[in-house]
Design an enzyme around this catalytic site. Structure first.
Site, short mmCIF file in Angstrom:
data_model
loop_
_atom_site.label_atom_id
_atom_site.label_comp_id
_atom_site.label_asym_id
_atom_site.label_seq_id
_atom_site.Cartn_x
_atom_site.Cartn_y
_atom_site.Cartn_z
N SER A 37 1.08 -1.21 -0.33
CA SER A 37 -0.03 0.10 -0.06
C SER A 37 1.09 1.33 -0.07
O SER A 37 1.80 1.91 -1.23
CB SER A 37 -0.66 0.13 1.22
OG SER A 37 -2.27 1.14 1.33
N ASN A 72 -8.09 8.94 6.37
CA ASN A 72 -7.27 9.02 5.66
C ASN A 72 -7.88 8.73 3.92
O ASN A 72 -6.74 8.11 2.94
CB ASN A 72 -6.26 7.69 6.15
CG ASN A 72 -7.30 5.86 6.11
OD1 ASN A 72 -8.10 6.37 5.59
ND2 ASN A 72 -6.59 5.83 6.68
N THR A 116 0.53 -2.06 16.37
CA THR A 116 1.52 -3.34 16.08
C THR A 116 3.11 -2.68 16.48
O THR A 116 4.00 -2.98 16.78
CB THR A 116 2.02 -2.48 14.93
OG1 THR A 116 2.24 -1.00 14.33
CG2 THR A 116 1.35 -2.87 13.82
N ARG A 120 -5.26 5.91 22.57
CA ARG A 120 -5.89 4.61 22.00
C ARG A 120 -4.39 3.60 21.86
O ARG A 120 -3.54 4.65 21.21
CB ARG A 120 -6.20 4.27 20.94
CG ARG A 120 -6.37 5.16 19.44
CD ARG A 120 -6.77 4.35 18.63
NE ARG A 120 -6.85 3.47 18.11
CZ ARG A 120 -6.04 2.87 16.89
NH1 ARG A 120 -5.25 3.62 16.02
NH2 ARG A 120 -5.77 1.97 16.10
N ASP A 132 -6.27 2.08 -2.75
CA ASP A 132 -7.71 2.28 -2.20
C ASP A 132 -7.81 3.12 -1.64
O ASP A 132 -9.21 2.64 -0.59
CB ASP A 132 -7.16 0.23 -1.23
CG ASP A 132 -6.07 0.33 -0.27
OD1 ASP A 132 -5.49 1.96 -0.58
OD2 ASP A 132 -6.13 -0.86 0.10
#
Length: 543
Positions: A63, A371, A501, A497, A279
Site C-alpha cells: 500500500s 485517511n 503494531t 488508543r 484503495d
C-alpha cells in the site's frame, strides 16, 4: 501432500526468530523477509477456498509503505477482508518454524473440518514494487502445493482484485471478473450519471490526479479510453520517473497537509491523490490566497451521504442512510451529519474491517476513514427497491430520474472495498450533477483544528479502551485526567488508543483553535507518559 509442503517450504525458508502479525492491512515488512510468508499465505488461501467452497484472493502489496517494503492481504469470497479467526491462522502459519509448519497446517484443517478433496481456486494480484513479481510466485507455489488452481491477474490495484473475487463468487452477477469488465461497468455508470450534468465545460471535466507512482496511475491510464472524455485527467507521479509513495500519494498529502511533489496546481483546480495500491483517495486544492485546502475521508462521506439522501427523498423511497465513522472523524463532520443533514451516525473501532462490518447493519452504509479509505454498502433490499422503481411504469418523471441516478451510483461504487478509482468517479459524478465546485464542497462545514501525537510506552497493552476507543478503562486515573484537561479548552475532545503494531500510544485532540488543539494534545501526552509507563524523553510542548 505434507511431504510436498515440507519439501517445497525449504525453497521458501523462514528466517529464524522472525515474528510477524497479520494486522488490518495483512502482513507488511521489508520485502526480503517475506518470501516464506507468501508461500504460506498461498497454502492458507487454498485451505480457505476449500473451506468456503469459493474463490479466495491474495494481493501482494504494501500500500502506502516505502518501495523497499512489501506485504500481503487475503480476500474473502464477497471481496471483503478475511475473517478474524483466519487472521489468527495467518499469524500462526507465518511464525511457525520450518519443522512445525505441517503440524500447524494439520491443526487448521482439523479445527475447521476442512475437506482436502474440495477444489481450491485462488486469484492472485500484485502492485508495481520490484519485489512483487517473485513474491507472487511464492504465493502460487503455496497454492499448488495443496492442489489448488491459481489465476494470476498480474498488475492490478488492490480494489480490482477484491472486485474480481466478488464477481467470480456471485457467478458474474456483480460484474465480469476481468479488467475490461471492471472498466466497462464503472465507465458506463459514470457516463450515465454525468449525462444528468448540464452544460459541463472542459474546465469542469478536468481533474489533476497524483498516482503516487504506483499501480493506480497505470490502471487509470488504461481506463481513460473507456471514459470517452467525460473526465479529462491530468496525471502526475505516473511511475515513469518517480519513486513509489515518495513525497507523493494520499498518505503523504494527508499527513503533511501539502500538495505532492511534481504536481502543478493552479488556484481552485480540483486535485486528488491515490495511495500506492489505489484503495485510498484524498481531494485538495489551493484557494485564491494560495492556501492548501484538504478534503479528507470525512468530507467525502459527507458529500456522498448528502447526495444519496437527497436522491432517495426525490425518489420517494423510505431507505435509511447511515454514516460509519471512527473516533478520528472530525467533530465538525459528525455535528454537520447529525444536526444539519439528520443522518444516522455511528462510531466504531479504528480499522476498515470494523467500519465495513458496521456499515452492513444499515439500508445504505457510507463509511470512510479520515485517511480516505472507504466505500458505500447497499443492502439487498435497498438495491431491490431502487431497481424496481427504475422499471416502474407508473413512477413520475422526477422519481424515475432519481431512481436511475441511484441505480447508476450503485453500479459505480465498488462495494467489495474502498477503491480510489471508483470513489474518484463517484465524487466527480456527484459534483457534476450538483453543479458544485470543490470550494462549494469544502465550505459545507469547517474542520475543527486537531493534532495527533505519539507517546512511547514500555507496554502498549496497559491501555484498554471501550466505546469505540473513545474512553480509557485502564490504567486507572487516565480517563479522569483526560476529562479534566478537555474542560480547559473550547469545543474540545481528546482520546488515546494503543497502536496495533508497536509500543506506542496514539493521542488525538481537537479544539476551537490550533493552539488549543496543540496544547490539549501535549497535556494528554504528558498524562499518558506518567500514567501509562512512558519511556524515553518526556513529551515537550509543541512550538
Amino acid at each position: 501432500m505434507f511431504g510436498e509442503v515440507s519439501q517445497k517450504s525449504t525453497q521458501h525458508p523462514k528466517p529464524k526468530g522472525l515474528t510477524l502479525q497479520y494486522g488490518t492491512a495483512g502482513f507488511r515488512t521489508t520485502a526480503k523477509h517475506l518470501d516464506h510468508v507468501m508461500f504460506r499465505m498461498g497454502l492458507l488461501a487454498a485451505l480457505r477456498s476449500k473451506k468456503t467452497k469459493s474463490t479466495i484472493g491474495v494481493m501482494v502489496t504494501a500500500s502506502h509503505n516505502p518501495v523497499e517494503d512489501n506485504g500481503v492481504k487475503l480476500i474473502d469470497p464477497m471481496g471483503e477482508m478475511v475473517t478474524p479467526a483466519w487472521e489468527g491462522y495467518a499469524t500462526q502459519l507465518a511464525n511457525a518454524e520450518q519443522e512445525a509448519l505441517c503440524t500447524v497446517l494439520k491443526n487448521i484443517m482439523e479445527t475447521d473440518a476442512i475437506s482436502m478433496s474440495e477444489t481450491a481456486n485462488v486469484f492472485v494480484g500484485r502492485d508495481t514494487r520490484p519485489s512483487s513479481e517473485s513474491l507472487t510466485k511464492a504465493v502460487i507455489d503455496g497454492v499448488s502445493c495443496l492442489g489448488g488452481h491459481s489465476q494470476d491477474y498480474g498488475l492490478v490495484t488492490t480494489p480490482q482484485l477484491h472486485y474480481m473475487v466478488r464477481c467470480r463468487n456471485t457467478h458474474d452477477c456483480y460484474g465480469t471478473a476481468t479488467l475490461q469488465g471492471y472498466y466497462e461497468k464503472l465507465s458506463k455508470a459514470f457516463i450515465e450519471l454525468t449525462k444528468n450534468a448540464l452544460n459541463r465545460t472542459d474546465d469542469q471535466k478536468r481533474l489533476l490526479v497524483d498516482g503516487a507512482n504506483g499501480i493506480g496511475a497505470l490502471k487509470l491510464r488504461e481506463m481513460e479510453a473507456f471514459l470517452k472524455y467525460e473526465l479529462q485527467v491530468a496525471l502526475f507521479n505516473d511511475g515513469s520517473s518517480g519513486k513509489l509513495n515518495h513525497l507523493c500519494g494520499a498518505d503523504y498529502v494527508k499527513v503533511h497537509q501539502r500538495a505532492p511533489e511534481g504536481m502543478h496546481m493552479g488556484p481552485g483546480e480540483r486535485c486528488c491523490s491515490f495511495d500506492g495500491d489505489a484503495d485510498r483517495i484524498i481531494y485538495y486544492y489551493n484557494d485564491t490566497a494560495g492556501r492548501f485546502r484538504l478534503l479528507d475521508g470525512d468530507k467525502i462521506a459527507t458529500l456522498i451521504s448528502m447526495s444519496l439522501k437527497e436522491l432517495l427523498t426525490q425518489a420517494g423511497l423510505n431507505i435509511q442512510v447511515a454514516v460509519v465513522q471512527t473516533a478520528y472523524a472530525n467533530g465538525s463532520a459528525t455535528r454537520y451529519l447529525k444536526d444539519v443533514m439528520k443522518v444516522t451516525v455511528c462510531c466504531t473501532k479504528t480499522g476498515v474491517k470494523h467500519l465495513h462490518h458496521a456499515a452492513q447493519d444499515f439500508d445504505i452504509g457510507v463509511y470512510f476513514e479520515a485517511n480516505g479509505h472507504g466505500t458505500v454498502l447497499f443492502s439487498k433490499e435497498a438495491e431491490k427497491q431502487i431497481r424496481q422503481l427504475v422499471k416502474h411504469s407508473n413512477a413520475n418523471d422526477e422519481k424515475k430520474r432519481a431512481a436511475k441516478l441511484l441505480a447508476s451510483t450503485i453500479d459505480l461504487i465498488n462495494q467489495a472495498t474502498g477503491d480510489a478509482i471508483s470513489d474518484m468517479l463517484v465524487i466527480e459524478a456527484l459534483l457534476a450533477i450538483r453543479g458544485m465546485s470543490i470550494q462549494g464542497w469544502d465550505t459545507l462545514y469547517t474542520d475543527l483544528p486537531n493534532r495527533q501525537l505519539r507517546v512511547k510506552v514500555a507496554d502498549r497493552q496497559v491501555i484498554d479502551t471501550t466505546d469505540a476507543e473513545r474512553h480509557v478503562v485502564m490504567p486507572a486515573g487516565l480517563q479522569d485526567a483526560i476529562d479534566t484537561l478537555v474542560k480547559k479548552y473550547k469545543q474540545a475532545r481528546a482520546f488515546v488508543r494503543p497502536s496495533g503494531t508497536e509500543d506506542i500510544v496514539r493521542v488525538y485532540a481537537e479544539a476551537d483553535t490550533q493552539e488549543g488543539a496543540d496544547g490539549l494534545a501535549y497535556e494528554v501526552s504528558l498524562a499518558v507518559y506518567h500514567l501509562a509507563g512512558g519511556t524515553g524523553e518526556e513529551p515537550k510542548p509543541l512550538k
